[in-house]
Design a protein around this motif. Structure first.
Motif, PDB file in Angstrom:
ATOM      1  N   SER A  42      15.971  12.163  53.702  1.00 12.92           N
ATOM      2  CA  SER A  42      16.125  13.365  54.515  1.00 12.92           C
ATOM      3  C   SER A  42      17.396  13.247  55.365  1.00 12.92           C
ATOM      4  CB  SER A  42      14.899  13.508  55.418  1.00 12.92           C
ATOM      5  OG  SER A  42      14.961  14.707  56.124  1.00 12.92           O
ATOM      6  N   LYS A  46      21.874  16.275  50.729  1.00 13.83           N
ATOM      7  CA  LYS A  46      21.531  16.868  49.425  1.00 13.83           C
ATOM      8  C   LYS A  46      21.642  18.400  49.472  1.00 13.83           C
ATOM      9  CE  LYS A  46      17.264  15.341  49.106  1.00 13.83           C
ATOM     10  NZ  LYS A  46      17.056  14.843  50.477  1.00 13.83           N
ATOM     11  N   SER A  47      20.967  18.999  50.450  1.00 14.95           N
ATOM     12  CA  SER A  47      20.954  20.458  50.536  1.00 14.95           C
ATOM     13  C   SER A  47      22.321  21.017  50.922  1.00 14.95           C
ATOM     14  CB  SER A  47      19.893  20.915  51.543  1.00 14.95           C
ATOM     15  OG  SER A  47      18.601  20.658  51.030  1.00 14.95           O
ATOM     16  N   LYS A  51      24.492  23.915  49.088  1.00 25.60           N
ATOM     17  CA  LYS A  51      24.978  25.086  49.836  1.00 25.60           C
ATOM     18  C   LYS A  51      26.488  25.258  49.673  1.00 25.60           C
ATOM     19  CE  LYS A  51      21.244  25.346  53.211  1.00 25.60           C
ATOM     20  NZ  LYS A  51      20.795  24.988  54.564  1.00 25.60           N
ATOM     21  N   PHE A  90      14.732  28.374  45.963  1.00 30.61           N
ATOM     22  CA  PHE A  90      14.633  27.882  47.328  1.00 30.61           C
ATOM     23  C   PHE A  90      13.374  27.045  47.527  1.00 30.61           C
ATOM     24  CE2 PHE A  90      17.227  31.688  47.528  1.00 30.61           C
ATOM     25  CZ  PHE A  90      18.276  31.298  48.338  1.00 30.61           C
ATOM     26  N   GLN A  91      13.443  26.183  48.533  1.00 31.81           N
ATOM     27  CA  GLN A  91      12.350  25.253  48.809  1.00 31.81           C
ATOM     28  C   GLN A  91      11.021  25.971  49.060  1.00 31.81           C
ATOM     29  OE1 GLN A  91      13.613  22.208  51.479  1.00 31.81           O
ATOM     30  NE2 GLN A  91      11.572  21.535  51.967  1.00 31.81           N
ATOM     31  N   ASP A 169      16.079  23.406  44.931  1.00 28.98           N
ATOM     32  CA  ASP A 169      16.072  22.699  46.215  1.00 28.98           C
ATOM     33  C   ASP A 169      14.639  22.282  46.532  1.00 28.98           C
ATOM     34  OD1 ASP A 169      16.737  21.628  48.647  1.00 28.98           O
ATOM     35  OD2 ASP A 169      17.010  23.546  49.666  1.00 28.98           O
ATOM     36  N   GLU A 170      14.342  20.996  46.349  1.00 27.02           N
ATOM     37  CA  GLU A 170      13.001  20.427  46.609  1.00 27.02           C
ATOM     38  C   GLU A 170      11.899  21.276  45.948  1.00 27.02           C
ATOM     39  OE1 GLU A 170      12.562  17.589  47.821  1.00 27.02           O
ATOM     40  OE2 GLU A 170      14.189  17.094  49.177  1.00 27.02           O
ATOM     41  N   ILE A 201      17.605  19.019  43.464  1.00 26.90           N
ATOM     42  CA  ILE A 201      17.590  18.243  44.703  1.00 26.90           C
ATOM     43  C   ILE A 201      16.138  17.882  44.990  1.00 26.90           C
ATOM     44  CG2 ILE A 201      18.015  18.334  47.193  1.00 26.90           C
ATOM     45  CD1 ILE A 201      20.586  18.506  45.669  1.00 26.90           C
TER      46      ILE A 201
END
Length: 245
Positions: A42, A46-47, A51, A90-91, A169-170, A201
């Motif tokens: 975390s 990554k994110s 982006k 999106f997550q 993303d996750e 990710i």
């Protein structure tokens, strides 16, 4: 673009927020039809990397080529043309809570192509929901769905524009082990069916193992290690090994 040519090339990517240097020279190449996983703790960037890749964050330094074009030099209109060929999952699924599933997907399609006919929209929605196994949820509201179902609808919304690249993303965060596995398997089946290129990710090792043909590990703002799951699992590097414990 021919198979095995890079569709994503990130070179020497730097990004700083105030005093915090998040990306410190990231280099990533993803070839057409490939599934690449980026792992990292975390806050490892990554994110932020994703982006920058879609232009939601502006790189401080570096080159980001998508389909051979450096997006860091594009105007908003030119960037939007590239974005129409990319899907972003999106997550949290990012569904509009006040709209039914049908309305959510209709909104996405109309935003992507204002000239879509009613018949085309209905056909595309049916196909997208069928692909994720949730055709019977077409008139439900997002609040009526479980977390796993919302992720599937998020995937349907990503798929409906027929993207060449999907950025995840996750994708399995907040899900129980069984549901997370189902989502990972769905990602693999979508890649096989549509021959998409995927950049995933995640910090979920089960997801990484199932979905990633190649895995990169981000540490201190750079790619610290790279290889297949099996290769990285055998690494003697303490940092890399910590992901497999």
């Amino acid at each position: 673009m021919e198979k095995n040519l890079p569709v994503i090339e990130i070179s020497n990517l730097h990004k700083t927020f105030g005093e915090n240097e998040v990306l410190n020279g990231v280099n990533i190449i993803v070839n057409k039809g490939e599934d690449v996983v980026i792992l990292g703790r975390s806050g490892s960037g990554k994110s932020v990397t994703i982006k920058c890749l879609v232009g939601l964050e502006k790189a401080d330094q570096g080159i980001i080529k998508v389909f051979g074009t450096d997006i860091t030099k594009l105007s908003n209109n030119e960037l939007n043309t590239i974005r129409t060929r990319m899907g972003f999952m999106f997550q949290n699924g990012a569904l509009y809570d006040s709209m039914s599933i049908r309305q959510n997907l209709t909104f996405t399609l109309k935003h992507h192509d204002k000239n879509s006919s009613k018949q085309t929209i209905e056909t595309e929605i049916t196909e997208a929901l069928d692909n994720v196994g949730l055709l019977d949820a077409i008139d439900k509201m997002p609040s009526e769905l479980s977390g796993g179902m919302r992720k599937r609808i998020g995937m349907a919304r990503t798929l409906i524009i027929k993207p060449e690249i999907i950025l995840y993303d996750e994708p399995t965060s907040g899900l129980d082990t069984i549901t997370a596995r189902e989502i990972s398997e769905l990602m693999v089946s979508i890649q096989k069916k549509y021959k998409t290129t995927s950049l995933i990710i995640t910090h979920d090792m089960a997801c990484a193992k199932l979905t990633g043909k190649r895995i990169m590990i981000l540490k201190d703002g750079i790619i610290n290690a790279e290889g297949t799951y099996t290769q990285l699992e055998k690494s003697e590097d303490p940092w890399v090994k910590s992901f497999f414990i």
